[in-house]
Design an enzyme around this catalytic site. Sequence first.
Site, mmCIF file in Angstrom:
data_model
loop_
_atom_site.group_PDB
_atom_site.id
_atom_site.type_symbol
_atom_site.label_atom_id
_atom_site.label_comp_id
_atom_site.label_asym_id
_atom_site.label_seq_id
_atom_site.Cartn_x
_atom_site.Cartn_y
_atom_site.Cartn_z
ATOM 1 N N SER A 279 0.716 12.419 -0.103
ATOM 2 C CA SER A 279 1.363 12.048 1.152
ATOM 3 C C SER A 279 2.035 10.691 1.014
ATOM 4 C CB SER A 279 0.326 11.993 2.268
ATOM 5 O OG SER A 279 -0.473 10.836 2.092
ATOM 6 N N LYS A 280 2.603 10.252 2.120
ATOM 7 C CA LYS A 280 3.292 8.954 2.149
ATOM 8 C C LYS A 280 2.377 7.842 1.642
ATOM 9 C CE LYS A 280 7.107 9.076 5.320
ATOM 10 N NZ LYS A 280 6.980 10.151 6.330
ATOM 11 N N ARG A 281 1.085 7.968 1.932
ATOM 12 C CA ARG A 281 0.145 6.919 1.516
ATOM 13 C C ARG A 281 0.093 6.767 -0.003
ATOM 14 N NH1 ARG A 281 -4.429 9.185 4.083
ATOM 15 N NH2 ARG A 281 -2.919 10.358 5.280
#
Length: 481
Positions: free
Chosen positions: A252-254
């Site tokens: 994900s973006k993380r």
Amino acid sequence: MTVRVRIAPSPTGNLHIGTARTAVFNWLFARNQEGTFILRVEDTDQERSRSEYTENIKSGLTWLGLDWDEGPFFQTQRLDLYRQAIQALLDKGCAYRCYCTSEELEQMREAQKAKNQAPRYDNRHRHLTEEQRQALEAEGRKAVIRFIIDDHREIVWNDVIRGKVVWKGSDLGGDMVIARIPETDEQTFGQPLYNLAVVVDDIDMKITHVIRGEDHIANTAKQILLYEALGATIPEFAHSPLILNQEGRKLSKRDGVTSIDDFRKMGFLPDALVNYMTLLGWTAPDSTQEIFTLAEAATQFTLDRVNKAGAKFDWDKLDWLNSQYLHKMPANELVELVIPYWQEAGYEVNLKSDRPWLEQMAALIGPSLTRLSDAPKESHLLFGETVTYSEEAMAQIEQEGVKDILKAVLDSTEKVSELTEEMAQEIIKEVTKTFKVKKGLIMRSLRAGLMGELHGPDLIQSWLLLNHKGWDKTRLQGVLS
Ligand code: GLU
């Protein structure tokens, strides 16, 4: 049967790594089967869709080499088709108008939560009488169109990747909304929702295989019911594993990157990235083979070699693949890719007059690159930045007699306007003779004097590059002063 597959991104963000990997599998399958690969832009969510994302998706696919044969088709240009299908479903009694307000739906959810039940629509408007309908409309309520889902149904399909998949109708959340009716346009069922539009398009585009991420499995169960209600042939489904991070959670973006643009900016080559994505969940028949072009992979690609288990994203492997591609890239190509990184680092490059010099620089640093973005760090000293001398290098320079040797090299260098490789070798030979020392000592000392280190890329080539701008002389003068 001619295979027809599609990639159906929603233009609500830049081309995502998960979408790109799905595109890779669809492309490989289409090419392997001599089929057709279609690009369909699912832009029915008009609030979140933007044309710049469509452009980004198109350019990202093109950058990766994933050319499509038909499209791009846009769902917003195909609304009539969805409206016909919705009308047909209403006419057949497979769909109905539901007038529940958001407050009522919220209360329903709260009540279910209190009883520890999964949230679902309780189908309360499935059998409204004409009077009830009119009364609700008279209250000024707006309807949505819901598709009837039989709780007692069992939906079964033979997934090409996952084998037999079974879903209970009762696990699909009750009758599903397939369209909203906007206030401005009551007759048109304005906005079809994802599941309806996908099915109508896949039928219309004669899609034979729906290859997409496993996060769509529950949608597949709903979509099969829609195919049946519309009297259409159900395509094959193949749900590919998700891309996971090192902790085993969905990437994900993380994790710092999500879009193909991010990878491009980080200095990955499209060929390496697409090669890596091919391996994210697929194994070649010869499992030791890891480096291939898309075209090579296409000759071997079959869906039965796609794994069921999630595919862990492995940065080391991607780096390794990228370096393999970088190391074999001809300097005249590499230089073009590296120039923007040099420019961004603030090095002044004259793209015309410096071109041969820059190309030699690319040839010299190529073997040390893992990502294109390593270029400034690998070449900053060749761009004349001030050298910080390592202790080892200082010790080398301070050795007895070394400064005299460097002085002799400098004197000879000052006599030539531009150094060639032969001249450089000749100067070293002469100095070896004059000082009666080993060539190794001269090379080490010269490297220390020019680069401030005892290790690095080819010394003669580095020297020639510095000489082109006269920086070799400045450095040796600095060391000797
Ligand atoms: N628009 C959907 C998505 O981007 C497409 C899913 C599908 O392939 O049906 O996830």
